[in-house]
Enzyme design. Structure first.
Site, PDB file in Angstrom:
ATOM      1  CE  LYS A  99      -4.291  -1.722   0.388  1.00 25.33           C
ATOM      2  NZ  LYS A  99      -4.263  -2.916   1.163  1.00 25.33           N
ATOM      3  CD  GLU A 121     -10.020   4.352   0.757  1.00 24.15           C
ATOM      4  OE1 GLU A 121     -10.084   5.590   0.608  1.00 24.15           O
ATOM      5  OE2 GLU A 121      -9.185   3.649   0.165  1.00 24.15           O
ATOM      6  CB  SER A 390      -0.186  -8.254  -1.148  1.00 26.82           C
ATOM      7  OG  SER A 390      -1.001  -9.113  -0.378  1.00 26.82           O
TER       8      SER A 390
END
Ligand SMILES: *Cc1c(COP(=O)(O)O)cnc(C)c1O
Length: 407
Positions: A99, A121, A390
């Site tokens: 991210k 968010e 990830s």
């Protein structure tokens, strides 16, 4: 940004469409803000200073390039002769997931646009942690919206965000998850657009977000391509990634999109099973419609309402998906599969026992599905496989320990 000149680069078109998917299905008040953002992004990409600063921060503050290495013991577990499995270690990036690649890029864009306040968010909390981190790094005010159900499931990430100086605003409506957190973030942005930047966390939503997030995440696939060429002297046969909104998947897939021999497999959350109604397998089970400002695959109930979803992994628990991944489904370029909660837990346990790597439950869906493919005899001998890991599993300790019976 990273893959100029490839055929795939023609997407999105000038209306923000990937084939029939994408676009900007938003109220008038938001349209101007999105067009401003698009202009600012194009100017930033054309500015060598912006691109250099982005690359330097990825190197110095994220630790890129992340490792790509073989996992021999996990590979042996598959029982396929000659198979070689490599992991792209996004879990080793600062803050523990992919991210941050996107958060850094967009935070630099916010600063360039003169916005000093960031709203975002978060679902699993990884995006919120990444945004809180880069806000601290660049001296920006940070407000994170999070559903109260996700706050309960990912309590450690709530504490991390607060310790990083962010304000976490609980969202206690609807399913109390990512969908509602997005709604509240947009509401905040519309009311404060002159001073506020909305830092969206995945490759979905209205244009230009799917393109922006994809470009910033493409660093994953671009590095993977270079690294596997150096290590193996050829392209992989398979690239696997888990799919929530689709940002780690499109990031690792995109640089391989024009190489049809590389099979791209996106793994969604089958939850309790795709026939139970308790899942988040949007591309496998959904149909196209409008969600969060974009035309894309989504999960609907019998009344045409956005369906309630379930996944053990909060980061996959979203009824929509990015438009580019929808386009790549209809074009047949990417194959989508779904892994249940149980399959993901099996994948998580297998990797931790064979390799000493505690994967995020999201990434574990791809690991578990790979094991299932091997069980079913779907992987040819001698295959070269890359799997995008990830994120790391620290945030999932309580849930996983309970479910795996070690608590
Ligand atoms: C958020 C998250 C995901 C899902 O998001 P995508 O946008 O689909 O990548 C997957 N894995 C981890 C570790 C996450 O934090």
């Amino acid at each position: 940004m990273a893959v100029r000149g490839s055929r795939h680069e023609m997407f999105p078109d000038e209306r923000g469409r990937f084939g029939v998917f994408g676009g900007r299905f938003v109220p008038e008040g938001l349209m101007a803000a999105l067009l401003d953002l698009e202009d600012a992004y194009h100017l930033a990409c054309a500015d060598p200073g912006f691109v250099t600063e982005y690359r330097e921060l990825l190197r110095d503050r994220v630790g890129r390039p992340t490792l790509l290495h073989q996992v021999r013991r996990f590979g042996e577990l598959l029982g396929v002769p000659g198979v070689r499995v490599y992991l792209k270690r996004e879990d080793m990036a600062h803050t523990g997931a992919h991210k941050i690649n996107n958060a850094i890029g967009q935070a630099l864009l916010a600063r360039r646009m003169g916005k000093k306040r960031i709203v975002a968010e978060t679902g699993a909390g990884q995006h919120g942690v990444a945004v809180a981190t880069v806000s601290a790094m660049l001296g920006l005010t940070c407000v994170i919206y999070m559903g109260t159900e996700d706050m309960r499931r990912q309590a450690s990430n709530v504490l991390r965000m607060k310790l990083l100086g962010a304000e976490v605003r609980p969202v206690d409506i609807g399913s109390r998850r990512l969908k509602e957190a997005i709604t509240e973030s947009v509401r905040d942005w519309v009311a404060s657009v002159d001073t506020t930047y909305y830092l969206f966390g995945t490759a979905a939503g209205p244009a230009p977000y799917p393109r922006i997030v994809r470009d910033f995440q493409t660093v994953i696939g671009a590095e993977t391509r270079d690294q596997i060429a150096r290590l193996e002297g050829r392209l992989p046969d398979y690239v696997l990634a888990c799919v929530g909104g689709g940002s780690n998947a499109i990031g690792v897939f995109h640089p391989f999109a024009d190489d049809p021999r590389v099979r791209l497999i996106g793994v969604e959350a089958a939850g309790l099973g795709v026939d139970t109604g308790e899942h988040a397998a949007t591309l496998c089970m959904g149909s196209p419609g409008e969600i969060d400002g974009s035309y894309s695959y989504l999960l609907q109930d019998e009344d045409g309402q956005i369906a309630r979803t379930h996944s053990i992994a909060a980061g996959l628990d979203y009824p929509g998906v990015g438009p580019e991944l929808s386009h790549l489904k209809d074009s047949g370029r990417v194959t989508y599969r779904a892994a249940t909660d149980a399959v993901a837990l099996r994948g998580m346990q297998a990797l931790s026992h064979t390799e000493g790597i505690l994967a995020a439950l999201e990434s574990a869906h791809a690991l578990g599905h790979l094991m299932e493919m091997a069980d079913r005899g779907e992987i040819p001998e001698g295959s070269l496989i890359v799997l995008c890991l990830s994120g790391r599993g620290d945030k999932d300790l309580t849930v996983a320990a309970e479910r795996l019976g070690v608590a």
